[in-house]
Structure formats: structure tokens, C-alpha cells
Design a protein around this motif. Structure first.
Motif, PDB file in Angstrom:
ATOM      1  N   ARG A 146      22.448  43.440 -39.813  1.00  0.00           N
ATOM      2  CA  ARG A 146      23.807  43.859 -40.115  1.00  0.00           C
ATOM      3  C   ARG A 146      23.903  44.837 -41.282  1.00  0.00           C
ATOM      4  O   ARG A 146      24.956  45.413 -41.516  1.00  0.00           O
ATOM      5  N   SER A 147      22.841  44.940 -42.065  1.00  0.00           N
ATOM      6  CA  SER A 147      22.860  45.901 -43.178  1.00  0.00           C
ATOM      7  C   SER A 147      21.440  46.379 -43.439  1.00  0.00           C
ATOM      8  O   SER A 147      20.476  45.662 -43.152  1.00  0.00           O
ATOM      9  N   ARG A 148      21.311  47.584 -44.007  1.00  0.00           N
ATOM     10  CA  ARG A 148      19.982  48.071 -44.380  1.00  0.00           C
ATOM     11  C   ARG A 148      19.434  47.253 -45.539  1.00  0.00           C
ATOM     12  O   ARG A 148      18.229  47.198 -45.756  1.00  0.00           O
ATOM     13  N   SER A 149      20.325  46.572 -46.265  1.00  0.00           N
ATOM     14  CA  SER A 149      19.916  45.707 -47.382  1.00  0.00           C
ATOM     15  C   SER A 149      18.963  44.608 -46.935  1.00  0.00           C
ATOM     16  O   SER A 149      18.206  44.068 -47.739  1.00  0.00           O
ATOM     17  N   ALA A 150      19.033  44.267 -45.648  1.00  0.00           N
ATOM     18  CA  ALA A 150      18.139  43.222 -45.120  1.00  0.00           C
ATOM     19  C   ALA A 150      16.704  43.504 -45.539  1.00  0.00           C
ATOM     20  O   ALA A 150      15.948  42.591 -45.882  1.00  0.00           O
ATOM     21  N   TYR A 151      16.326  44.782 -45.547  1.00  0.00           N
ATOM     22  CA  TYR A 151      14.939  45.149 -45.873  1.00  0.00           C
ATOM     23  C   TYR A 151      14.593  44.905 -47.344  1.00  0.00           C
ATOM     24  O   TYR A 151      13.431  44.680 -47.671  1.00  0.00           O
ATOM     25  N   ALA A 165      27.387  37.416 -49.388  1.00  0.00           N
ATOM     26  CA  ALA A 165      26.499  37.520 -48.211  1.00  0.00           C
ATOM     27  C   ALA A 165      26.993  38.457 -47.114  1.00  0.00           C
ATOM     28  O   ALA A 165      26.240  38.795 -46.210  1.00  0.00           O
ATOM     29  N   GLN A 166      28.241  38.892 -47.173  1.00  0.00           N
ATOM     30  CA  GLN A 166      28.816  39.723 -46.114  1.00  0.00           C
ATOM     31  C   GLN A 166      28.215  41.144 -46.167  1.00  0.00           C
ATOM     32  O   GLN A 166      28.005  41.641 -47.294  1.00  0.00           O
ATOM     33  N   PRO A 167      27.912  41.818 -45.080  1.00  0.00           N
ATOM     34  CA  PRO A 167      28.131  41.418 -43.692  1.00  0.00           C
ATOM     35  C   PRO A 167      27.090  40.434 -43.144  1.00  0.00           C
ATOM     36  O   PRO A 167      27.315  39.831 -42.119  1.00  0.00           O
ATOM     37  N   GLY A 168      25.916  40.310 -43.819  1.00  0.00           N
ATOM     38  CA  GLY A 168      25.014  39.247 -43.372  1.00  0.00           C
ATOM     39  C   GLY A 168      23.564  39.654 -43.158  1.00  0.00           C
ATOM     40  O   GLY A 168      22.804  38.887 -42.562  1.00  0.00           O
ATOM     41  N   GLY A 169      23.165  40.828 -43.625  1.00  0.00           N
ATOM     42  CA  GLY A 169      21.761  41.252 -43.456  1.00  0.00           C
ATOM     43  C   GLY A 169      20.795  40.290 -44.138  1.00  0.00           C
ATOM     44  O   GLY A 169      19.782  39.883 -43.552  1.00  0.00           O
ATOM     45  N   ILE A 191      33.689  36.365 -50.489  1.00  0.00           N
ATOM     46  CA  ILE A 191      35.149  36.376 -50.593  1.00  0.00           C
ATOM     47  C   ILE A 191      35.735  36.984 -49.310  1.00  0.00           C
ATOM     48  O   ILE A 191      36.882  36.739 -48.956  1.00  0.00           O
ATOM     49  N   LYS A 192      34.912  37.777 -48.621  1.00  0.00           N
ATOM     50  CA  LYS A 192      35.341  38.362 -47.339  1.00  0.00           C
ATOM     51  C   LYS A 192      34.815  37.502 -46.188  1.00  0.00           C
ATOM     52  O   LYS A 192      33.818  36.802 -46.346  1.00  0.00           O
ATOM     53  N   GLU A 193      35.491  37.642 -45.069  1.00  0.00           N
ATOM     54  CA  GLU A 193      35.073  36.918 -43.865  1.00  0.00           C
ATOM     55  C   GLU A 193      33.688  37.412 -43.396  1.00  0.00           C
ATOM     56  O   GLU A 193      33.473  38.625 -43.329  1.00  0.00           O
ATOM     57  N   LYS A 239      33.963  31.016 -46.892  1.00  0.00           N
ATOM     58  CA  LYS A 239      34.742  32.141 -47.408  1.00  0.00           C
ATOM     59  C   LYS A 239      35.351  31.682 -48.729  1.00  0.00           C
ATOM     60  O   LYS A 239      36.280  30.873 -48.744  1.00  0.00           O
ATOM     61  N   MET A 240      34.760  32.124 -49.828  1.00  0.00           N
ATOM     62  CA  MET A 240      35.183  31.640 -51.155  1.00  0.00           C
ATOM     63  C   MET A 240      34.944  32.707 -52.196  1.00  0.00           C
ATOM     64  O   MET A 240      34.006  33.509 -52.077  1.00  0.00           O
ATOM     65  N   ASP A 241      35.728  32.674 -53.257  1.00  0.00           N
ATOM     66  CA  ASP A 241      35.490  33.498 -54.434  1.00  0.00           C
ATOM     67  C   ASP A 241      34.442  32.762 -55.274  1.00  0.00           C
ATOM     68  O   ASP A 241      34.624  31.569 -55.574  1.00  0.00           O
ATOM     69  N   SER A 277      21.541  36.373 -54.803  1.00  0.00           N
ATOM     70  CA  SER A 277      22.825  36.993 -55.100  1.00  0.00           C
ATOM     71  C   SER A 277      22.718  38.500 -54.990  1.00  0.00           C
ATOM     72  O   SER A 277      21.971  39.131 -55.736  1.00  0.00           O
ATOM     73  N   ASP A 278      23.473  39.033 -54.032  1.00  0.00           N
ATOM     74  CA  ASP A 278      23.583  40.487 -53.886  1.00  0.00           C
ATOM     75  C   ASP A 278      25.020  40.873 -54.245  1.00  0.00           C
ATOM     76  O   ASP A 278      25.531  41.904 -53.803  1.00  0.00           O
ATOM     77  N   LEU A 279      25.663  40.006 -55.054  1.00  0.00           N
ATOM     78  CA  LEU A 279      27.077  40.192 -55.401  1.00  0.00           C
ATOM     79  C   LEU A 279      27.316  41.562 -56.039  1.00  0.00           C
ATOM     80  O   LEU A 279      26.581  41.968 -56.945  1.00  0.00           O
TER      81      LEU A 279
HETATM   82  C1  LIG Z   1      26.329  44.480 -51.419  1.00  0.00           C
HETATM   83  S1  LIG Z   1      27.378  43.384 -50.549  1.00  0.00           S
HETATM   84  C2  LIG Z   1      26.234  42.190 -49.946  1.00  0.00           C
HETATM   85  C3  LIG Z   1      25.403  42.679 -48.776  1.00  0.00           C
HETATM   86  C4  LIG Z   1      24.573  41.547 -48.157  1.00  0.00           C
HETATM   87  N1  LIG Z   1      23.501  41.108 -49.050  1.00  0.00           N
HETATM   88  C5  LIG Z   1      23.939  41.939 -46.853  1.00  0.00           C
HETATM   89  O1  LIG Z   1      22.709  42.032 -46.769  1.00  0.00           O
HETATM   90  O2  LIG Z   1      24.657  42.125 -45.865  1.00  0.00           O
HETATM   91  C6  LIG Z   1      28.165  42.515 -51.882  1.00  0.00           C
HETATM   92  C7  LIG Z   1      29.143  41.446 -51.456  1.00  0.00           C
HETATM   93  O3  LIG Z   1      29.628  40.758 -52.635  1.00  0.00           O
HETATM   94  C8  LIG Z   1      30.910  40.231 -52.282  1.00  0.00           C
HETATM   95  N2  LIG Z   1      31.678  39.791 -53.459  1.00  0.00           N
HETATM   96  C9  LIG Z   1      32.121  40.552 -54.488  1.00  0.00           C
HETATM   97  N3  LIG Z   1      32.831  39.803 -55.356  1.00  0.00           N
HETATM   98  C10 LIG Z   1      32.832  38.532 -54.868  1.00  0.00           C
HETATM   99  C11 LIG Z   1      33.386  37.297 -55.328  1.00  0.00           C
HETATM  100  N4  LIG Z   1      34.099  37.225 -56.460  1.00  0.00           N
HETATM  101  N5  LIG Z   1      33.178  36.187 -54.595  1.00  0.00           N
HETATM  102  C12 LIG Z   1      32.465  36.237 -53.427  1.00  0.00           C
HETATM  103  N6  LIG Z   1      31.920  37.384 -52.946  1.00  0.00           N
HETATM  104  C13 LIG Z   1      32.101  38.516 -53.649  1.00  0.00           C
HETATM  105  C14 LIG Z   1      31.550  41.404 -51.570  1.00  0.00           C
HETATM  106  O4  LIG Z   1      32.652  40.962 -50.785  1.00  0.00           O
HETATM  107  C15 LIG Z   1      30.396  41.976 -50.753  1.00  0.00           C
HETATM  108  O5  LIG Z   1      30.428  41.506 -49.428  1.00  0.00           O
END
Ligand SMILES: C[S@@+](CC[C@H](N)C(=O)[O-])C[C@H]1O[C@@H](n2cnc3c(N)ncnc32)[C@H](O)[C@@H]1O
Length: 213
Positions: free
Chosen positions: A24-29, A52-56, A76-78, A91-93, A116-118
Motif C-alpha cells: 500500500r505504500s513505498r514505505s513498506a520497503y 499505520a495508514q495506509p498500511g504498507g 487517526i485516519k481510517e 482508529k485512534m489519536d 512508529s512511522d507517525l
Molecule cells: C507516513 S504515514 C505512515 C505510513 C505507513 N507506515 C505505511 O507504511 O503505510 C504517517 C501516519 O501518521 C498518522 N498520524 C499522524 N498523527 C497521528 C495521531 N495523532 N494519531 C494517530 N495517527 C497519526 C497519519 O494519519 C499518517 O497516516
């Protein structure tokens, strides 16, 4: 999105590979390379993935832990369901007070690894983006302290900047070994870097319940 940005993305080998392999993302790598080098996730383990969104990362973690393991993704996103018995989603902050308790409950015990990829939504003002991202990374560390099992590991994204060193030093105290790393799949121009902590020193039951005589 500019034409140049789209053209660059089409040429990016990890973007192309992710599309071919269904990640789901290039970050998976980035996670796959880190697991291959440092073995921070193993079959049968319990893993929590913050942001974790989108889920890679979830896809890579789930492949690594296998059917005997469990991966919990929080964002925080679906997050679109992965339809795997070894993946749970919340789905939580991450700033919500009950996040550590929810993690323990969903995993049925402490985590072996906290990922954490936050990252915040980038506004383009470098100092603000940096400060907000490092605050998210500090929250990831706080959560890790509460949910990690003895000898557990963390991988936490950090944006380079003035606050990075302090967080890195604070985090290093909790682990037997630690270092900063930049996986090959992380774009050289991106200001991100990852803190890797190996061998969490505190015992989970002691940190939660106090020392037992
Ligand atoms: C770089 S993306 C993660 C990509 C993910 N590692 C992947 O491989 O698909 C960062 C994520 O952090 C989430 N995020 C940012 N602030 C947040 C918060 N306060 N609580 C939960 N998630 C949060 C964003 O919604 C975003 O989806």
C-alpha cells in the motif's frame, strides 16, 4: 501535484515495486530493509504499528510475524481492512490517554516491537513540521515504555532538526543498544531518519505494577 512530482514518482523504483507487489505504500520497503538487517520483528511476535495508514508497514509486519503472530495498526485516519486474522486495526489519536491500555488489551499482553512511522500533515514550515513530528515521536516512545515486553525493540521515525538529538538521547536510555538509521528506501532528500532501540531494559510487569519484592 505537479507534473515533475508525478514523473519523479513514476521513476522511483520502490514506488514501482510497491505497485507490482501490492504494497500500500513505498514505505513498506523501509521496514522490510530494517527487518532484514536488524531482525527487529520475528515470526510469532506481537507488534504495534503507530501511524499505520495506509498500511504498507502493516503488510510487511504481518508477513513477518506469520499466522502465530499479531500486528495491531493504529492511526487517526481510517485504515482499509487487511482481511487477515493476524492483523487488528484501531482508529485512534495516539495522544489519547488510554492508548497503552488499549494496545495491551488488543494484543492480549505486552508488545515485542513498537513501530512508529507517525508524521503530521506537512504544512511546509520546516520548524513547525519538525516540532510536531518530534512530539509524535516522543509520544511513541512514551507508549513504548508502557507496552513493551522486556528485551523488546522500537523503530521510531524522527524528522531531523534541533529537537532530534534530545529525543534520541532520552530514548537510548531505555535500550541495551540503539542507533539512528536511514533505510535505502528512504529518499535521500527526505529529512526523516529512524531511531532503532534494541533490548528494552525495563520489565513490562514491573513498569506497570511496580517492583515485586
Ligand atoms: C507516513 S504515514 C505512515 C505510513 C505507513 N507506515 C505505511 O507504511 O503505510 C504517517 C501516519 O501518521 C498518522 N498520524 C499522524 N498523527 C497521528 C495521531 N495523532 N494519531 C494517530 N495517527 C497519526 C497519519 O494519519 C499518517 O497516516
Amino acid at each position: 501535484m505537479t507534473g515533475t512530482w508525478l514523473a519523479k514518482r513514476r521513476k522511483d523504483q520502490y514506488y514501482r515495486l510497491a505497485r507490482i507487489r501490492g504494497y500500500r505504500s513505498r514505505s513498506a520497503y523501509k521496514l522490510q530493509q530494517t527487518i532484514r538487517t536488524y531482525g527487529i520483528v520475528k515470526p510469532g511476535q506481537k507488534v504495534v504499528d503507530l501511524g499505520a495508514q495506509p498500511g504498507g508497514w502493516l503488510q510487511i509486519a504481518r508477513e513477518t510475524v506469520g499466522p502465530e503472530g499479531l500486528v495491531l495498526g493504529i492511526d487517526i485516519k481510517e485504515i482499509q481492512p487487511l482481511h487477515s486474522p493476524n492483523v487488528k486495526l484501531l482508529k485512534m489519536d495516539v495522544y489519547a490517554e488510554d492508548v497503552p491500555d488499549r494496545i495491551i488489551a488488543e494484543l492480549g499482553g505486552p508488545a515485542n516491537t513498537v513501530l512508529s512511522d507517525l508524521a503530521p500533515s506537512i504544512i511546509g514550515a520546516w520548524d513547525v513540521d519538525h516540532a510536531r513530528q518530534v512530539d509524535l515521536a516522543r509520544r511513541a516512545l512514551e507508549i513504548a515504555e508502557k507496552v513493551l515486553d522486556h528485551h523488546g525493540n522500537v523503530l521510531i521515525k524522527l524528522f531531523e532538526g534541533p529537537e532530534r538529538k534530545k529525543l534520541q538521547d532520552d530514548a537510548a536510555l531505555f535500550f541495551e543498544r540503539s542507533r539512528l538509521l536511514k533505510p535505502k528506501a528512504s529518499r535521500p532528500e527526505a529529512s526523516e531518519i529512524y531511531f532503532l532501540g534494541l533490548g528494552f531494559k525495563a520489565r513490562w510487569h514491573q513498569s506497570r505494577m511496580g517492583p515485586t519484592g
